[in-house]
Every structure is written in structure tokens, then in C-alpha cells.
Design a protein around this motif. Structure first.
Motif, short mmCIF file in Angstrom:
data_model
loop_
_atom_site.label_atom_id
_atom_site.label_comp_id
_atom_site.label_asym_id
_atom_site.label_seq_id
_atom_site.Cartn_x
_atom_site.Cartn_y
_atom_site.Cartn_z
N ASP A 171 0.84 -1.20 0.00
CA ASP A 171 0.00 0.00 0.00
C ASP A 171 0.88 1.25 0.00
N VAL A 172 0.53 2.22 -0.86
CA VAL A 172 1.37 3.40 -1.09
C VAL A 172 0.71 4.64 -0.48
N THR A 173 1.48 5.41 0.30
CA THR A 173 0.99 6.66 0.88
C THR A 173 2.05 7.75 0.69
N GLU A 174 1.63 8.90 0.16
CA GLU A 174 2.54 10.05 0.12
C GLU A 174 2.61 10.65 1.51
N VAL A 175 3.82 10.71 2.09
CA VAL A 175 3.99 11.18 3.46
C VAL A 175 4.39 12.65 3.51
N PHE A 176 5.31 13.05 2.65
CA PHE A 176 5.75 14.45 2.63
C PHE A 176 6.37 14.75 1.28
N ARG A 177 6.75 16.01 1.11
CA ARG A 177 7.43 16.44 -0.11
C ARG A 177 8.67 17.24 0.25
N ALA A 224 22.29 19.20 -1.95
CA ALA A 224 21.97 19.21 -0.53
C ALA A 224 21.54 17.83 -0.06
N ILE A 225 21.59 17.65 1.27
CA ILE A 225 21.05 16.47 1.94
C ILE A 225 20.02 16.94 2.95
N TRP A 226 18.81 16.39 2.86
CA TRP A 226 17.74 16.69 3.82
C TRP A 226 17.74 15.63 4.91
N ARG A 227 17.40 16.05 6.14
CA ARG A 227 17.24 15.12 7.25
C ARG A 227 15.79 15.19 7.72
N VAL A 228 15.14 14.04 7.76
CA VAL A 228 13.72 13.96 8.09
C VAL A 228 13.56 13.10 9.34
N GLU A 229 12.88 13.64 10.35
CA GLU A 229 12.64 12.91 11.58
C GLU A 229 11.29 12.20 11.52
N LEU A 230 11.31 10.93 11.87
CA LEU A 230 10.11 10.11 11.91
C LEU A 230 9.99 9.48 13.29
N ASP A 231 8.77 9.27 13.77
CA ASP A 231 8.62 8.61 15.05
C ASP A 231 8.73 7.09 14.89
N ARG A 232 8.54 6.34 15.97
CA ARG A 232 8.71 4.90 15.92
C ARG A 232 7.73 4.22 15.00
N HIS A 233 6.65 4.89 14.65
CA HIS A 233 5.64 4.30 13.78
C HIS A 233 5.74 4.82 12.34
N THR A 245 2.71 28.46 -0.86
CA THR A 245 2.65 28.22 -2.31
C THR A 245 2.92 26.76 -2.65
N PHE A 246 3.34 25.98 -1.65
CA PHE A 246 3.55 24.56 -1.84
C PHE A 246 2.47 23.77 -1.10
N THR A 247 2.38 22.48 -1.37
CA THR A 247 1.42 21.66 -0.67
C THR A 247 1.71 21.68 0.84
N ALA A 248 0.69 21.44 1.63
CA ALA A 248 0.82 21.55 3.09
C ALA A 248 1.82 20.57 3.67
N ASN A 249 2.06 19.45 2.98
CA ASN A 249 2.99 18.45 3.50
C ASN A 249 4.42 18.66 3.02
N THR A 250 4.72 19.84 2.47
CA THR A 250 6.06 20.14 1.99
C THR A 250 6.96 20.53 3.14
N LEU A 251 8.12 19.91 3.24
CA LEU A 251 9.05 20.17 4.32
C LEU A 251 9.56 21.61 4.29
N CYS A 252 9.76 22.17 5.48
CA CYS A 252 10.37 23.49 5.61
C CYS A 252 11.86 23.38 5.28
#
Length: 385
Positions: A171-177, A224-233, A245-252
Motif C-alpha cells: 500500500d502506497v501513501t505520500e507522506v511528505f514532499r 543538498a542532503i535533507w534530514r527527516v525525523e520520523l517517530d517509531r511508527h 505556495t507549496f502543498t501543506a505536507n512540503t518540508l520546511c
């Protein structure tokens, strides 16, 4: 003649092929060199390895010809033989395999941007046939498993920066951008490279996890290299929504771990056991390491040839010791290898030179290169646990 050395932002930059910081000691090689392990009859992108010390890659065959999955024995005397262990159906369009990785059970997963984006699965039990594991991931490129067995991938050349999580059930879910180079208006900028007007839109390319469960993503366009923090789940903790101007799930942009000119063209990435990030800076024909503290170290770049370029050596023997648009590094214990796709960009342009040039032997379009020196810090075993 003494080598010219300048200091740029705390990084020693020499006139030769390598760059190293004075305080890195013996952590990273200061005299790295590479040798071709194998030349492939099709273009390749993506590299992985098994517990026995073999590396795996896939070939981009012409439409109608199945795309092979190869195993290559790293202990062999170059040129190593390619052993086909499977093939991807190529009856619709042209398959475009890139990222490749193993799960905990030894099954192989392959990202393919063809057919709207497919991740294929090659089971360890029979190694044939290759079957669809997940669909609906357009532009899928790099692949990495998290600690819970979810597979993550970015959208590569589509340039939208989407990053998906794929469950063990497919199953596929878009999590962030990752913030793309232009917004929906569009307003933004385009990173151009040689040849002229050859835009570089990739912002979500290679992906990798560290032992803490954090995710790192190669941003090819920004260097560049991005670092993304995820919880245990596997839920996103990093900040998003800083630019409407970007989608709400776009990383800062604050999630950028490091950006540096040495990282321009950052493609695939791989981590060692200390958390250092090894990067194939494809457009510079270079290999760069980003330390866990964010220091940037260039360990190899093609030397300048007699034409004043870095796209080839001056003889055929020298061509076996250069990189040609390196895309996919992989750390196999103390061994470092990378795939080369010979793209016609920046330092590798024109690509009508070198060992796998378009005007050379028929079909010689990709190669695997391995560093001659052993890594002082071994690669992080995958998938992470």
C-alpha cells in the motif's frame, strides 16, 4: 612543482583529485582511487549488495527486451562477470529501473519509473520471475527500508519532491514532499547544467535511514542532503507548511541537513556505521562524504585530462580508473562501489569519451566502479534494524 591548496569554508581544496579536511585524520581516505569492476551492456542506475559480498544492479534495455537483474561478484578479478538472476517485463514502453535494495528475507526490490511508477519484487526463493510489488509511484527512484519493514521512495525526475511510504502489503501513501525548485504558479528557479538549458529538477532522489530511524534524502538540484525525523511508527515529525505556495505536507527548508557546492549533482547516498553519508556527486564525477556532524569532505574527483576536462582519461587504461556520472553508491562492509550511468551532463559532458562512451563498443553503456582502498568505517548493514 608544489600543489596549490586553498581553504574554502574550513575544507582544504587541492589542485589534485582529492579534498580532505585537516581534522579528519584517517577516517576518510585522502588518496582514494577507483577501478572498474564490471562493464554492463545496458545503461544502469542503482546498486545494492547481499551478505555474501556480491553487488546487484539492473540494466535499462530497449523496449521489447526484458531488463536484466545482475549479480556481480566483487571478489572477482576485473572485469567481473555479470550473472543474470532475473528480468523485468519490458513489453509495455521501456523499463527504467533505478533504485534497488534487499529486505530482511533476501528479496530484491527495484524501482522502475515506467508504467506510472512500479516497484518490482524478485523473491529470494526462486529469483524469477520479477513481479509487481507496488504501483502508483511515478518517477520512483531511490529505495530504502525502515526499521518496521516499510519501503520508502522518492519521485526522482518528476521534480515534484514526493516521498512515499510503501507498507509490506504494497500500500502506497505520500507522506511528505521535498520543496521543489518551483511552486505551482510556477515561480522558482531552475538549476541548469551543460549541455545548455539542460534543467536539473530532481529534489527527492536517493534515500537512506540511520540507526535512529531518521531519513536522509539526496537533493540533486540544490546539492543538498535533507534530514527527516520520523517517530517509531513512521509518522512525520519534521516541520512542514512553511510556504503556502507549496502543498501543506512540503518540508520546511530548516530540514536541510547540509548544502554545499561539493554536493552539486548529489544522487544516491549510503551510510556507514558511524552515520557518515557517502554521496555520488554525479555531475562532478566525484565522491563526497558528509560526516554525522555535517562536515563535507571530497574524497575523489576525476583528474583533469589533456583536453582540460574530467569526462575521460587520456588512454584506455586510465578510463578504467575514472567515474562516469556516478549515481548509486553502496557500502559493502569495508568496500565502496558505485554505479555509473554516463549521463551527458556537466563534468561528464561530452559523454562520447571514456570507457562506456556512446560512440564506443556496441552496448557498453554502464559500469560498476569500486574504490581500491578499504573503508576504515564499514557500511551500515541494510536494512536498518
Amino acid at each position: 612543482m608544489k600543489a596549490f591548496v586553498a581553504v574554502l569554508g574550513g575544507i582544504l581544496v587541492g589542485a589534485g583529485t582529492t579534498v580532505a579536511r585537516a581534522d579528519d585524520g584517517h577516517q576518510f581516505p585522502s588518496d582514494a582511487s577507483f577501478t572498474t569492476l564490471a562493464v554492463t551492456p545496458f545503461a544502469i542506475e542503482g546498486l545494492s549488495g547481499d551478505a555474501a559480498g556480491n553487488v546487484y544492479t539492473t540494466g535499462r534495455a530497449a523496449a521489447g527486451t526484458p531488463c536484466p537483474v545482475w549479480k556481480v561478484f566483487t571478489g572477482a578479478t576485473p572485469p567481473a562477470a555479470l550473472v543474470q538472476v532475473g528480468s523485468i517485463d519490458n513489453s509495455v514502453g521501456a523499463c527504467n529501473p533505478s533504485g534497488i535494495t534487499f529486505d530482511r528475507d533476501g528479496n530484491i526490490y527495484i524501482a522502475d519509473a515506467n508504467r506510472g511508477g512500479v516497484v518490482w519484487k524478485l523473491t529470494a526463493s526462486d529469483m524469477n520471475p520479477v513481479i509487481p510489488f507496488a504501483t502508483g509511484v511515478p518517477g520512483t527512484n531511490g529505495l530504502a527500508f525502515d526499521r518496521d519493514g516499510n519501503l520508502w521512495t522518492g519521485d526522482g525526475t518528476t521534480g515534484q519532491g514526493r516521498v512515499w511510504k510503501i507498507t509490506p502489503a504494497g500500500d502506497v501513501t505520500e507522506v511528505f514532499r521535498i520543496q521543489p525548485m518551483a511552486n505551482s504558479v510556477p515561480v522558482g528557479r531552475s538549476a541548469l547544467t551543460i549541455p545548455a538549458n539542460n534543467a536539473q529538477p530532481l529534489v527527492a532522489n536517493g534515500v537512506a535511514f540511520d540507526r535512529d530511524g531518521d531519513m536522509y534524502i539526496a537533493d540533486t538540484a540544490r546539492g543538498a542532503i535533507w534530514r527527516v525525523e520520523l517517530d517509531r511508527h513512521g509518522n512525520l515529525k519534521s516541520a512542514t507548511g512553511c510556504d503556502t505556495t507549496f502543498t501543506a505536507n512540503t518540508l520546511c527548508l530548516g530540514n536541510v541537513f547540509v548544502a554545499h557546492p561539493l554536493l552539486e549533482g548529489a544522487d544516491g547516498i549510503a551510510l556507514d556505521r558511524a552515520g557518515n553519508i557517502w554521496v555520488a556527486a554525479n555531475e562532478r564525477n566525484a565522491i563526497v562524504v558528509v560526516s554525522r556532524q555535517g562536515r563535507v569532505v571530497e574524497i575523489f574527483r576525476n583528474p583533469v585530462n589533456a583536453s582540460g576536462l574530467r569526462n575521460s582519461a587520456d588512454d584506455s587504461a586510465g578510463n578504467t580508473h575514472i567515474l562516469e556520472l556516478p549515481t548509486s553508491p553502496f557500502l559493502l562492509d569495508h568496500k565502496f562501489c558505485t554505479a555509473n550511468s554516463d549521463g551527458n551532463r556537466r563534468d561528464n559532458s561530452p559523454n562520447s569519451a571514456g570507457e562506456i562512451n556512446s560512440g564506443g563498443p556496441v552496448g557498453a553503456r554502464g559500469k560498476i566502479s569500486c574504490m581500491d582502498q578499504d573503508l576504515s568505517i564499514p557500511g551500515l548493514p541494510l536494512p536498518v534494524r
